[in-house]
Structure formats: structure tokens, C-alpha cells
Design a protein around this motif. Sequence first.
Motif, PDB file in Angstrom:
ATOM      1  N   TYR A  66       0.844  -1.197   0.000  1.00  0.00           N
ATOM      2  CA  TYR A  66       0.000   0.000   0.000  1.00  0.00           C
ATOM      3  C   TYR A  66       0.877   1.244   0.000  1.00  0.00           C
ATOM      4  O   TYR A  66       2.029   1.225   0.465  1.00  0.00           O
ATOM      5  N   GLU A  67       0.306   2.311  -0.533  1.00  0.00           N
ATOM      6  CA  GLU A  67       1.032   3.580  -0.560  1.00  0.00           C
ATOM      7  C   GLU A  67       1.149   4.142   0.856  1.00  0.00           C
ATOM      8  O   GLU A  67       0.186   4.082   1.623  1.00  0.00           O
ATOM      9  N   PRO A 112       1.724  -0.489  -9.419  1.00  0.00           N
ATOM     10  CA  PRO A 112       2.930  -1.134  -9.965  1.00  0.00           C
ATOM     11  C   PRO A 112       3.702  -0.164 -10.849  1.00  0.00           C
ATOM     12  O   PRO A 112       3.134   0.658 -11.560  1.00  0.00           O
ATOM     13  N   VAL A 113       5.009  -0.278 -10.786  1.00  0.00           N
ATOM     14  CA  VAL A 113       5.897   0.596 -11.558  1.00  0.00           C
ATOM     15  C   VAL A 113       6.149  -0.047 -12.916  1.00  0.00           C
ATOM     16  O   VAL A 113       6.589  -1.199 -13.009  1.00  0.00           O
ATOM     17  N   VAL A 118      10.512   3.505 -15.538  1.00  0.00           N
ATOM     18  CA  VAL A 118      11.851   3.400 -14.960  1.00  0.00           C
ATOM     19  C   VAL A 118      12.908   3.780 -15.986  1.00  0.00           C
ATOM     20  O   VAL A 118      13.877   4.502 -15.687  1.00  0.00           O
ATOM     21  N   ARG A 119      12.734   3.338 -17.248  1.00  0.00           N
ATOM     22  CA  ARG A 119      13.710   3.644 -18.292  1.00  0.00           C
ATOM     23  C   ARG A 119      13.734   5.139 -18.602  1.00  0.00           C
ATOM     24  O   ARG A 119      14.807   5.736 -18.753  1.00  0.00           O
TER      25      ARG A 119
END
Length: 198
Positions: A66-67, A112-113, A118-119
Motif C-alpha cells: 500500500y502507498e 505497480p511501476v 523506470v527507463r
Amino acid sequence: MKRFAWLAMALLASPGAGCVTRTYVISSDPPGAIVYRNGQPIGATPVEENFVYYGKYHFRLVKDGYEPLDVDQDVHAPCYEYPPLDAVSEILNPYKLRDVHRFHYLLQPAQPVRPDDVRSRAEQLRGQGQQIGPPRATPAPPPPRPLGSAAPVGAGAPDSGAVPAVPAGPGGPPEALPPPAPPVSVPPPGPAASRPAP
């Protein structure tokens, strides 16, 4: 008036005089989140803790999946905690009061990332690093010149009072020659030298 004063003193001196217990209870959905109050952990929800002062507290709730949730929570004082009523509730009241504040917070599931995010973030940081460039090199100071070494080219003629150095044998430092002796002055011949011999 004297009777009221004696009554007030008796209530102050009695061990059973009332007081106010201040407590807040923090719960969350889902339960089991670790609660930090002003940076200090106080336990997992639902958690209960006593406090002394009313005002604003910073809570942070953390749970896996969770955040994290940051909350600046105002804890308001009840009406009997404002002067002059606080003297009655804290001192003259023979009963114990319990002031409970309940706070419930809803946690959001962690997002989710994505690999593309990310790149792109990595490329952005790389571009910022390339704009900085390498640090400027500081020139090193010239090494100290040993005693008796020759002057560098273009430095001009050495002083007349400089003492030339004579290289020593292998493994030894150069030795300096002693300074030249001052010239010996010869006095001119006096009258005694011009007198004829008898």
C-alpha cells in the motif's frame, strides 16, 4: 468564603482528586499498518496512545503493498479543557475524565511501476549527469627545488653571492663549497722603507 477555600484545599490534597486522561485511537483499512507519530513508531493499527498536549500531530501509516499515508491531524481540546473550566476538570472535579479521539484512515493499494517509466527516469537522470561534466582538475604545485640545483632555463644569471654546489659521491647529497676568502690588502711602503741603510 473561608469554607469554600478549605474545601478547595481539601480537594487538592486528596489523593482521589480527578484528572483528565487524553487518548487517541488510530485505525486503518486494511488494519495492521505501522503508525509513526512525528517520526517515532507507536505500533500497528488499531493502536491506542496517551498524549499530553492538544494540537497538530503528524502521522505516517506504512503497510506492505500500500502507498504510505502522511496525515497532519488536529487534535482539538474539548470545551472543559479551556480556561477557566480546565481548573475545575483538572483539580476540583473528584471524578476521572477520559478524553478519547478516534481517527480512521483508508490506505490506497500501491501502483505497480512500469518498466517504461523506470527507463525514462533513468534516461532523464543520465542527461542531467552529462550536462554537469567532469570536475575541473586543479593544477599541482611545482615540486620544491633541492639545494644546490641549477637554475631553470631562462631564469637569468645566478647572483654573484651564490655558492656553487659540488656533487658528492654516490648516495650522498651535494656539498656546498665554502665562501671565498676576502682579498688580503698589502699596505704601501712607508717612510721607514725609503730610509737609506747605514
